[in-house]
Design a protein around this motif. Structure first.
Motif, mmCIF file in Angstrom:
data_model
loop_
_atom_site.group_PDB
_atom_site.id
_atom_site.type_symbol
_atom_site.label_atom_id
_atom_site.label_comp_id
_atom_site.label_asym_id
_atom_site.label_seq_id
_atom_site.Cartn_x
_atom_site.Cartn_y
_atom_site.Cartn_z
ATOM 1 N N GLU A 282 -2.987 -6.323 4.735
ATOM 2 C CA GLU A 282 -3.535 -5.315 5.658
ATOM 3 C C GLU A 282 -3.039 -5.546 7.077
ATOM 4 O OE1 GLU A 282 -7.692 -4.529 5.669
ATOM 5 O OE2 GLU A 282 -7.889 -4.706 3.507
ATOM 6 N N ALA A 283 -3.039 -6.817 7.495
ATOM 7 C CA ALA A 283 -2.627 -7.113 8.869
ATOM 8 C C ALA A 283 -1.170 -6.732 9.104
ATOM 9 C CB ALA A 283 -2.852 -8.589 9.166
ATOM 10 N N LEU A 284 -0.282 -7.049 8.160
ATOM 11 C CA LEU A 284 1.134 -6.737 8.329
ATOM 12 C C LEU A 284 1.392 -5.227 8.261
ATOM 13 C CD1 LEU A 284 2.795 -9.575 6.198
ATOM 14 C CD2 LEU A 284 2.719 -9.396 8.680
ATOM 15 N N VAL A 285 0.736 -4.543 7.323
ATOM 16 C CA VAL A 285 0.949 -3.100 7.187
ATOM 17 C C VAL A 285 0.424 -2.356 8.416
ATOM 18 C CG1 VAL A 285 0.333 -1.050 5.838
ATOM 19 C CG2 VAL A 285 0.963 -3.166 4.672
ATOM 20 N N LYS A 286 -0.760 -2.714 8.887
ATOM 21 C CA LYS A 286 -1.308 -2.059 10.080
ATOM 22 C C LYS A 286 -0.451 -2.306 11.311
ATOM 23 C CE LYS A 286 -6.181 -1.886 8.703
ATOM 24 N NZ LYS A 286 -7.561 -2.314 9.002
ATOM 25 N N ALA A 287 0.190 -3.481 11.371
ATOM 26 C CA ALA A 287 1.066 -3.773 12.504
ATOM 27 C C ALA A 287 2.263 -2.831 12.535
ATOM 28 C CB ALA A 287 1.536 -5.219 12.446
ATOM 29 N N LYS A 288 2.700 -2.325 11.379
ATOM 30 C CA LYS A 288 3.849 -1.421 11.303
ATOM 31 C C LYS A 288 3.449 0.048 11.283
ATOM 32 C CE LYS A 288 7.242 -4.447 10.980
ATOM 33 N NZ LYS A 288 8.374 -4.478 11.939
ATOM 34 N N LEU A 289 2.367 0.374 10.588
ATOM 35 C CA LEU A 289 2.010 1.770 10.387
ATOM 36 C C LEU A 289 0.913 2.246 11.321
ATOM 37 C CD1 LEU A 289 2.020 1.986 6.474
ATOM 38 C CD2 LEU A 289 3.885 2.428 8.076
ATOM 39 N N GLY A 290 0.239 1.333 11.995
ATOM 40 C CA GLY A 290 -0.814 1.737 12.907
ATOM 41 C C GLY A 290 -2.147 1.129 12.518
ATOM 42 N N ALA A 291 -2.966 0.915 13.522
ATOM 43 C CA ALA A 291 -4.245 0.243 13.292
ATOM 44 C C ALA A 291 -5.235 1.114 12.534
ATOM 45 C CB ALA A 291 -4.848 -0.191 14.630
ATOM 46 N N ASP A 292 -4.994 2.449 12.494
ATOM 47 C CA ASP A 292 -5.924 3.320 11.791
ATOM 48 C C ASP A 292 -5.594 3.474 10.309
ATOM 49 O OD1 ASP A 292 -3.561 4.597 12.245
ATOM 50 O OD2 ASP A 292 -4.476 6.556 12.728
ATOM 51 N N THR A 293 -4.627 2.743 9.818
ATOM 52 C CA THR A 293 -4.259 2.799 8.394
ATOM 53 C C THR A 293 -5.418 2.263 7.558
ATOM 54 O OG1 THR A 293 -1.944 2.454 8.967
ATOM 55 C CG2 THR A 293 -2.580 2.094 6.666
ATOM 56 N N ARG A 294 -5.749 3.025 6.528
ATOM 57 C CA ARG A 294 -6.853 2.639 5.654
ATOM 58 C C ARG A 294 -6.313 2.251 4.272
ATOM 59 N NH1 ARG A 294 -10.989 7.563 5.799
ATOM 60 N NH2 ARG A 294 -12.138 6.108 4.442
ATOM 61 N N PHE A 295 -7.109 1.417 3.601
ATOM 62 C CA PHE A 295 -6.734 0.948 2.272
ATOM 63 C C PHE A 295 -7.920 1.154 1.331
ATOM 64 C CE2 PHE A 295 -4.303 -1.403 5.337
ATOM 65 C CZ PHE A 295 -3.016 -1.452 4.813
ATOM 66 N N TRP B 261 -3.438 10.649 1.797
ATOM 67 C CA TRP B 261 -3.534 9.410 0.994
ATOM 68 C C TRP B 261 -2.246 9.268 0.186
ATOM 69 C CZ3 TRP B 261 -6.861 5.753 1.785
ATOM 70 C CH2 TRP B 261 -8.182 6.012 2.160
ATOM 71 N N LEU B 262 -1.689 8.085 0.201
ATOM 72 C CA LEU B 262 -0.558 7.771 -0.683
ATOM 73 C C LEU B 262 -1.044 6.754 -1.700
ATOM 74 C CD1 LEU B 262 3.125 7.225 0.178
ATOM 75 C CD2 LEU B 262 1.954 5.469 -1.133
ATOM 76 N N MET B 263 -0.882 7.096 -2.974
ATOM 77 C CA MET B 263 -1.367 6.206 -4.036
ATOM 78 C C MET B 263 -0.185 5.578 -4.768
ATOM 79 S SD MET B 263 -3.609 6.944 -7.472
ATOM 80 C CE MET B 263 -2.127 7.251 -8.412
ATOM 81 N N LEU B 264 -0.186 4.267 -4.856
ATOM 82 C CA LEU B 264 0.808 3.507 -5.624
ATOM 83 C C LEU B 264 0.141 2.926 -6.867
ATOM 84 C CD1 LEU B 264 2.506 1.501 -2.722
ATOM 85 C CD2 LEU B 264 3.421 3.516 -3.895
ATOM 86 N N GLU B 265 0.934 2.749 -7.881
ATOM 87 C CA GLU B 265 0.411 2.069 -9.078
ATOM 88 C C GLU B 265 0.128 0.608 -8.731
ATOM 89 O OE1 GLU B 265 3.344 2.599 -12.024
ATOM 90 O OE2 GLU B 265 2.976 4.750 -12.278
ATOM 91 N N ARG B 266 -0.988 0.115 -9.218
ATOM 92 C CA ARG B 266 -1.378 -1.261 -8.879
ATOM 93 C C ARG B 266 -0.341 -2.290 -9.326
ATOM 94 N NH1 ARG B 266 -7.850 -1.615 -10.382
ATOM 95 N NH2 ARG B 266 -8.591 -0.131 -8.792
ATOM 96 N N GLU B 267 0.295 -2.029 -10.450
ATOM 97 C CA GLU B 267 1.244 -2.997 -10.986
ATOM 98 C C GLU B 267 2.424 -3.235 -10.049
ATOM 99 O OE1 GLU B 267 -0.024 -0.485 -12.524
ATOM 100 O OE2 GLU B 267 -1.287 -1.409 -14.067
ATOM 101 N N ARG B 268 2.711 -2.247 -9.196
ATOM 102 C CA ARG B 268 3.876 -2.375 -8.324
ATOM 103 C C ARG B 268 3.636 -3.338 -7.165
ATOM 104 N NH1 ARG B 268 6.618 3.277 -6.861
ATOM 105 N NH2 ARG B 268 7.929 1.740 -5.813
ATOM 106 N N ILE B 269 2.415 -3.526 -6.833
ATOM 107 C CA ILE B 269 2.139 -4.376 -5.666
ATOM 108 C C ILE B 269 1.351 -5.636 -6.046
ATOM 109 C CG2 ILE B 269 2.260 -2.541 -3.978
ATOM 110 C CD1 ILE B 269 -1.125 -3.685 -5.213
ATOM 111 N N HIS B 270 1.090 -5.833 -7.326
ATOM 112 C CA HIS B 270 0.371 -7.022 -7.735
ATOM 113 C C HIS B 270 1.349 -8.124 -8.112
ATOM 114 C CE1 HIS B 270 -3.879 -5.322 -8.787
ATOM 115 N NE2 HIS B 270 -3.546 -5.188 -7.505
#
Length: 452
Positions: A111-124, A146-155
């Motif tokens: 979350e910290a790395l993604v928000k640093a690139k996409l903005g602090a208002d990014t939700r998960f 909302w952008l939805m990814l398959e869980r298997e891709r990021i696990h």
């Protein structure tokens, strides 16, 4: 105080095997645990960087694609993203049912790395409106999506997967530990069995002289010791035969000369008594030195043997015998040696266990069978009603050439009677207990395994 003889040597095989197996198992488990912890720690940062970069890349590309595509082509673009990339884009509404993101150890850093690139208002989220997945929000102007990814891709590898692999490795390691423990224990187990056979009077099979240098040396030394003991036994048999012949022949000749000599009755009886005592001492020495071979063991009816011993002892004028002998008491042993044991115990009681205030000795002979199936034991008790023995001197009773102070004045032998008893019972694998009985007197208790 008790003097105990075990039925057999304590088994070393199972104890050593399980001890080695347990130590190796614990070491393997600790090693695997340390390995899993180290891999997890080293993998954590790269895994966080990889997942974060993947999420950022997908969101950025999708954002760019939707921004620069013609409005009429966006539906086709979204369909292609779903079909080919497994990516879905939905409009973010204020009333969406949003569940918090997965509660794993990596999520806070992602979350910290993604928000640093996409903005602090990014939700998960892990689920939006009941649809599971890995959800990330992004904005295009005033519109929110909302952008939805398959869980298997990021696990990465899950805890269950880690546990599964660790279990497989642990089982394989424990099987290896069991194999290694067996290989280490097998030579010592052979040596233990051979030692037990030697202690029981049997000649063990020759141990194999192969394997590691230490095992070869130990087995070779044991085999040589067995050969040396066999030679000693052979030499002793020759010596015993020579003693019996060379000493008893002169005694017999002296007995004949005394009979023919013109001596007074008192002198003749004294010399004959001395000769008889010398002959008895020689007999005790021979009985003590004579080995009890297990090859001579047969089924012995202790009921009949005890009844015969009691009948013979009851014929002596200064002995009163009381018996309580059960039926069908059979053991494995040498009947001659066991009869000698019983006679020595009765004779010891007759000499030194006279009932106080009486001119005779009361001797109790008991026999019982206890236990079930393979645990049945024959218990034999020979006890007198005399003064007994001081507790601190009981341990000395079974030592060779030992006579207590109270018995020295009336000793006629070499002090080997009870030592012979102890030696013979040891070769029979029997247990001997010696103690003072309640009410006065000495109790000898013999326990032997029942012969089915």
């Amino acid at each position: 105080m008790k003097l105990l003889r075990p039925f057999q040597l304590a088994s070393l095989k199972s104890g050593l095997f399980w001890r080695t197996f347990l130590l190796m198992g614990v070491l393997t488990t600790l090693s695997i645990s340390a390995w899993v912890g180290l891999v997890s720690m080293l993998q954590r940062e790269p895994q966080v960087q990889q997942i974060s970069a993947q999420v950022i890349s997908v969101v950025t590309i999708t954002h760019a694609a939707l921004t620069h595509s013609a409005p009429e082509l966006r539906r086709e673009l979204l369909f292609e993203l779903v079909s080919n990339e497994g990516i879905r884009v939905f409009t973010l509404e204020d009333d969406d049912d949003v569940e918090p993101p997965p509660a794993n150890a990596l999520m806070p850093d992602i979350e910290a790395l993604v928000k640093a690139k996409l903005g602090a208002d990014t939700r998960f989220s892990r689920s939006v409106n009941g649809m599971p997945g890995f959800w990330v929000s992004f904005n295009i102007g005033e519109d929110r999506y909302w952008l939805m990814l398959e869980r298997e891709r990021i696990h990465g590898m899950s805890g269950v997967q880690w546990l599964g692999w660790a279990s497989v490795v642990s089982v394989a390691s424990l099987l290896g530990a069991a194999l290694i423990s067996g290989l280490i224990n097998r030579p010592l187990a052979r040596l233990t069995v051979a030692t037990r056979e030697l202690a029981e009077g049997r000649r063990p099979d020759k141990l194999p002289e192969k394997g590691p240098a230490e095992i070869i040396q130990a087995n070779r030394s044991f085999n040589q010791m067995v050969e040396d003991l066999q030679q000693v036994e052979s030499d002793r048999a020759v010596i015993l035969a020579g003693i019996s012949h060379d000493l008893r022949t002169p005694l017999a000749r002296m007995q004949l000369e005394v009979e023919m000599a013109k001596l007074s009755d008192e002198a003749r009886e004294g010399i004959q008594s001395d000769i008889a005592q010398m002959d008895a001492i020689i007999g005790q020495f021979l009985d003590y030195a004579k080995p009890t071979e297990s090859s001579t063991f047969t089924t012995v009816d202790m009921t009949a043997l005890l009844a015969e011993t009691a009948h013979e002892a009851g014929r002596m004028p200064d002995v009163r015998i009381h018996t309580d002998i059960t039926d069908n008491a059979t053991v494995l042993g040498n009947p001659t040696d066991l009869k000698r044991v019983l006679n020595n115990l009765v004779e010891n009681a007759r000499r030194y266990g006279k009932t106080p205030g009486a001119d005779y000795t009361e001797i109790d002979i008991k026999c019982s069978v206890k236990g079930m199936h393979t645990f049945k034991r024959v218990t034999i008790e020979v006890q007198d009603h005399g003064p007994g023995v001081p507790d601190e001197q009981i341990q000395s009773l079974l030592k060779p050439f030992t006579r207590l102070d109270s018995a020295r004045g009336q000793a006629n032998g070499a002090g080997l009677g009870l030592a012979i008893v102890d030696r013979v019972l040891l070769r029979h694998g029997a247990e001997l207990q010696v103690r003072n009985r309640e009410g006065g007197g000495l109790l000898f208790q013999i326990t032997m395994k029942v012969m089915a």
